[in-house]
Scaffold this motif. Structure first.
Motif, short mmCIF file in Angstrom:
data_model
loop_
_atom_site.label_atom_id
_atom_site.label_comp_id
_atom_site.label_asym_id
_atom_site.label_seq_id
_atom_site.Cartn_x
_atom_site.Cartn_y
_atom_site.Cartn_z
N THR A 3 12.20 12.65 3.82
CA THR A 3 11.77 11.88 4.99
C THR A 3 12.21 12.52 6.30
OG1 THR A 3 13.70 10.44 4.77
CG2 THR A 3 11.68 9.70 3.74
N VAL A 4 13.18 13.40 6.27
CA VAL A 4 13.59 14.10 7.49
C VAL A 4 12.51 15.10 7.90
CG1 VAL A 4 15.29 15.68 8.50
CG2 VAL A 4 16.05 13.81 7.02
N ASN A 5 11.97 15.85 6.94
CA ASN A 5 10.94 16.85 7.21
C ASN A 5 9.53 16.32 6.96
OD1 ASN A 5 12.81 18.85 7.91
ND2 ASN A 5 13.15 19.33 5.77
N ASN A 6 9.41 15.05 6.56
CA ASN A 6 8.11 14.43 6.27
C ASN A 6 7.32 15.21 5.23
OD1 ASN A 6 8.31 12.18 8.09
ND2 ASN A 6 8.12 13.66 9.73
N THR A 7 7.99 15.59 4.14
CA THR A 7 7.32 16.29 3.06
C THR A 7 7.40 15.47 1.78
OG1 THR A 7 9.29 17.53 2.47
CG2 THR A 7 7.75 18.59 4.00
N VAL A 8 6.43 15.68 0.92
CA VAL A 8 6.43 15.02 -0.38
C VAL A 8 5.98 16.04 -1.41
CG1 VAL A 8 4.09 14.09 -0.11
CG2 VAL A 8 5.69 12.97 -1.65
N ALA A 9 6.63 16.02 -2.56
CA ALA A 9 6.29 16.94 -3.65
C ALA A 9 5.63 16.14 -4.77
CB ALA A 9 7.54 17.63 -4.17
N PHE A 10 4.64 16.74 -5.40
CA PHE A 10 3.94 16.08 -6.50
C PHE A 10 3.33 17.12 -7.40
CE2 PHE A 10 1.01 16.64 -3.05
CZ PHE A 10 -0.17 17.03 -3.64
N ILE A 11 2.87 16.68 -8.56
CA ILE A 11 2.17 17.56 -9.50
C ILE A 11 0.72 17.12 -9.48
CG2 ILE A 11 1.94 18.29 -11.90
CD1 ILE A 11 4.96 17.74 -12.17
N GLY A 12 -0.16 18.06 -9.14
CA GLY A 12 -1.59 17.75 -9.04
C GLY A 12 -2.24 17.63 -10.40
N PRO A 13 -3.51 17.22 -10.41
CA PRO A 13 -4.22 17.05 -11.67
C PRO A 13 -4.37 18.35 -12.46
CG PRO A 13 -5.72 16.83 -9.81
CD PRO A 13 -4.34 16.91 -9.26
N ASP A 14 -4.24 19.49 -11.76
CA ASP A 14 -4.30 20.79 -12.42
C ASP A 14 -2.92 21.21 -12.94
OD1 ASP A 14 -3.12 21.15 -9.98
OD2 ASP A 14 -4.49 22.71 -9.30
N ARG A 15 -1.95 20.28 -12.86
CA ARG A 15 -0.57 20.50 -13.32
C ARG A 15 0.18 21.52 -12.49
NH1 ARG A 15 0.43 16.03 -15.02
NH2 ARG A 15 0.19 15.50 -17.18
N VAL A 16 -0.28 21.78 -11.26
CA VAL A 16 0.41 22.70 -10.36
C VAL A 16 1.28 21.88 -9.41
CG1 VAL A 16 0.09 24.41 -8.52
CG2 VAL A 16 -1.45 24.40 -10.48
N PRO A 17 2.59 22.17 -9.36
CA PRO A 17 3.45 21.46 -8.41
C PRO A 17 3.10 21.85 -6.98
CG PRO A 17 4.75 22.70 -10.02
CD PRO A 17 3.33 23.09 -10.20
N ARG A 18 3.09 20.86 -6.09
CA ARG A 18 2.76 21.12 -4.69
C ARG A 18 3.73 20.34 -3.80
NH1 ARG A 18 -2.47 23.27 -4.66
NH2 ARG A 18 -3.64 22.81 -6.52
N THR A 19 3.97 20.88 -2.61
CA THR A 19 4.72 20.17 -1.58
C THR A 19 3.87 20.19 -0.33
OG1 THR A 19 6.83 20.86 -2.52
CG2 THR A 19 6.86 20.11 -0.24
N VAL A 20 3.63 19.02 0.24
CA VAL A 20 2.80 18.92 1.44
C VAL A 20 3.57 18.22 2.55
CG1 VAL A 20 0.62 18.93 0.18
CG2 VAL A 20 1.73 16.77 0.68
N THR A 21 3.19 18.53 3.78
CA THR A 21 3.76 17.88 4.95
C THR A 21 2.87 16.72 5.35
OG1 THR A 21 4.70 19.97 5.71
CG2 THR A 21 4.48 18.22 7.35
N VAL A 22 3.47 15.56 5.53
CA VAL A 22 2.75 14.37 5.97
C VAL A 22 2.73 14.40 7.49
CG1 VAL A 22 2.73 11.85 5.95
CG2 VAL A 22 3.55 13.11 3.94
N ARG A 23 1.53 14.48 8.09
CA ARG A 23 1.41 14.67 9.53
C ARG A 23 1.06 13.39 10.29
NH1 ARG A 23 -0.72 19.79 7.70
NH2 ARG A 23 0.70 21.42 8.35
#
Length: 57
Positions: A3-23
């Motif tokens: 929550t400090v950097n407004n990022t969230v990590a998740f595993i997509g439907p293709d099973r690839v882990p991703r981290t995105v910034t919430v803008r």
């Protein structure tokens, strides 16, 4: 989730882990209410730009 950097990590439907910034500020506020293990629907768009030029003669 960071929550400090407004990022969230998740595993997509293709099973690839991703981290995105919430803008968006409204989504950043929502991020602060989530707990690890909560399930949410995420939509994101990736784009690629290319340039095509004639080969030199």
């Amino acid at each position: 989730m960071n929550t400090v950097n407004n990022t969230v990590a998740f595993i997509g439907p293709d099973r690839v882990p991703r981290t995105v910034t919430v803008r968006q500020p409204a989504m950043q506020e929502l991020l602060r209410t989530l707990k690890i293990g909560d399930e949410v629907d995420v939509t994101f768009t990736e784009a690629v730009a290319i340039s095509v030029e004639p080969a030199p003669r």
